[in-house]
Structure formats: C-alpha cells, structure tokens
Design an enzyme around this catalytic site. Structure first.
Site, mmCIF file in Angstrom:
data_model
loop_
_atom_site.group_PDB
_atom_site.id
_atom_site.type_symbol
_atom_site.label_atom_id
_atom_site.label_comp_id
_atom_site.label_asym_id
_atom_site.label_seq_id
_atom_site.Cartn_x
_atom_site.Cartn_y
_atom_site.Cartn_z
ATOM 1 C CB SER A 15 -0.932 0.033 1.229
ATOM 2 O OG SER A 15 -0.176 0.199 2.426
ATOM 3 C CB SER A 149 7.883 11.196 9.212
ATOM 4 O OG SER A 149 6.931 12.203 9.496
ATOM 5 C CE1 TYR A 162 5.159 7.581 12.069
ATOM 6 C CE2 TYR A 162 5.265 9.966 11.815
ATOM 7 C CZ TYR A 162 5.236 8.701 11.255
ATOM 8 O OH TYR A 162 5.290 8.554 9.891
ATOM 9 C CE LYS A 166 8.227 6.822 10.088
ATOM 10 N NZ LYS A 166 8.569 5.833 9.044
ATOM 11 C CG PHE A 195 3.826 11.603 0.330
ATOM 12 C CD1 PHE A 195 3.944 11.500 -1.049
ATOM 13 C CD2 PHE A 195 4.820 12.277 1.028
ATOM 14 C CE1 PHE A 195 5.039 12.050 -1.715
ATOM 15 C CE2 PHE A 195 5.910 12.823 0.379
ATOM 16 C CZ PHE A 195 6.017 12.709 -1.002
#
Length: 258
Positions: A15, A149, A162, A166, A195
């Site tokens: 995906s 990210s 998160y 990253k 994105f």
C-alpha cells in the site's frame, strides 16, 4: 545504479508509498519484490505487475521471516540490488494522557518495534545479501533507502513516540553509509512530508488534512505516491547521493497543533 534489470526488495509494498514505488520500479524494468504482512495481497499485487514481480508475506520485525523473504528473492532473481523500506506504524503517543497519567508503553513499543527494529532488520539482511553482489562499473553493489517523516524534525503534540522512531531512522543513515564506505553500498533516507497514503486513515480526518496543507510552501496538496517513487528512483540512479536525509515535503513544517 541503473534500475533496469536490477532487483528491488520493497518492504511495506502492499500500500501507499511502497506500492507506488513498486509500480514505478516495475515500469522502469526492475524486478520488484513486494513484501508485506498480508501474503495474499502481496501476491495479488505482484501478479498485476507481471512476471518480473514477486509477492511475499513477511513481518519485518521477525528475523526468520525476513531471512526467508531475502532467500526467496535471491532464489528467484539472483540478487538484491535495491532495498526500499516504507513499512511503518503511526499512533498519537505523548508522554502523558489527557488526564495527566503516564502513557501506556504498548503503543510506543509497537512503533519502535515496527519503525525502528523492523527497518533495521531488513536493512541488515538486505545489506548482507548485497555484499555478495559483483560491483558494477562504478563499484556499486547496492542501494538502501529508508523512509522517515517530517515529524523527525518538527513533531508536534502527540507525536513524541512517532517522532522518536522517525528521528532514529535519520540517525541511522550516516553511520550505515560509513559502514559500507568502499564496499559499494549507499544508504539514504527520504524525510517525507504529507503524502496521500493509508497510514493516516483513522489518525486524522479530511478537515484536519485540509488545514495542514495550508502549511505547505507549495504545492498546497498532499504528495502523490508516484512523486515519492520518482525521487526514490533518482536516489538509486544518482551515484553521488549517499549518507543523506533529503526532505520531500513541499516545504511543509508541522505546526504546534496537528
């Protein structure tokens, strides 16, 4: 490194950014290996791409499953030349909850395991396979590309977990590239902005996204997987790109509140 005829091992390819890259690399004449947790989906997507694509089910955090996927790739195509890592997990994790109690470690641990340990696992095993390759005319044996990210640099409220995972990928880039200096493996990490991929499904809503794109310098829209894929392809083909963490984010800087 030329893409045509090379083999790309893409983790998280069922995906989003990984699938976009798989399609792009296949169109450019590469052998493409789509790796994801859902084996049947990986096989279905590979079948759609043609005879030069292979779909494999594997949990990137499991060393034995990744070893099996690496071996299946080498058995089918003879080598691994490109490793692109896009698999990841996101959740809102701060240091404390809304009522001021310590955060349960479960979600943070899951993100660390998937985003950091899983990526390291695939990088390590892919690099070991690449070292067996004969160097090309430029002395290259392989290229590794990770996906970080914008949150690695300017994470906001609720992104402590998160952002940490990253930022870890950004921190791995230079020492990994230096480890393979003179041995023909380049390592880069794309620091991606907003994105249009399923990773944000359930994490934020359309209204929040519409508000966030106003913080893009331009264009003020979500990035497309094919734009990420084209940049990843450039990192493969441009042999002077190494030990770098380029941002691909339309000038996005995450504000104080997401």
């Amino acid at each position: 490194m030329k893409i045509q005829g090379k083999t790309a091992f893409i983790a998280g390819a069922t995906s989003g950014l990984g699938l976009g890259a798989a399609r792009h690399f296949a169109e450019r004449g590469a052998n493409v290996v789509l790796v994801g947790r859902r084996r049947e989906l990986a096989e279905k997507l590979a079948a759609e791409l043609g005879d030069n694509a292979l779909g494999l089910g594997a949990d990137i955090t499991d060393p034995e499953q990744v070893t099996a996927a690496i071996q299946a790739t080498v058995d089918r195509f003879g080598a691994i030349d490109i490793n692109l890592n896009t698999a990841g997990y996101i959740a809102a994790v701060g240091l404390t909850t809304a009522d001021g109690t310590p955060t349960d470690l479960a979600e943070f641990s899951r993100m660390v395991t998937t985003n950091v340990v899983g990526t390291f696992n695939v990088m390590s095993q892919a690099a070991a396979a690449m070292l067996n390759n004969e160097p090309d005319d430029d002395g290259e044996r392989g290229v590794i590309i990770n996906t970080s990210s914008a949150a690695a640099h300017d994470g906001t409220v609720g992104m402590v977990g998160y952002s940490a995972t990253k930022a870890a990928l950004v921190g791995m880039t230079l020492p990994a590239a230096r480890e393979f200096a003179g041995r023909g493996i380049r390592v880069n990490t794309i620091v991606a902005g907003g994105f249009d991929t399923p990773i944000f499904d359930g994490f934020t809503d359309d209204a929040a996204i519409a508000q966030q794109v106003q913080h893009f310098a331009g264009p003020r829209r979500l990035g497309r997987p094919e734009e990420f894929a084209a940049f990843a392809a450039h990192l493969v083909e441009n042999g002077y790109f190494n030990a770098s963490n380029p941002r691909l984010d339309a000038g996005y800087r995450i504000p104080l509140q997401f």
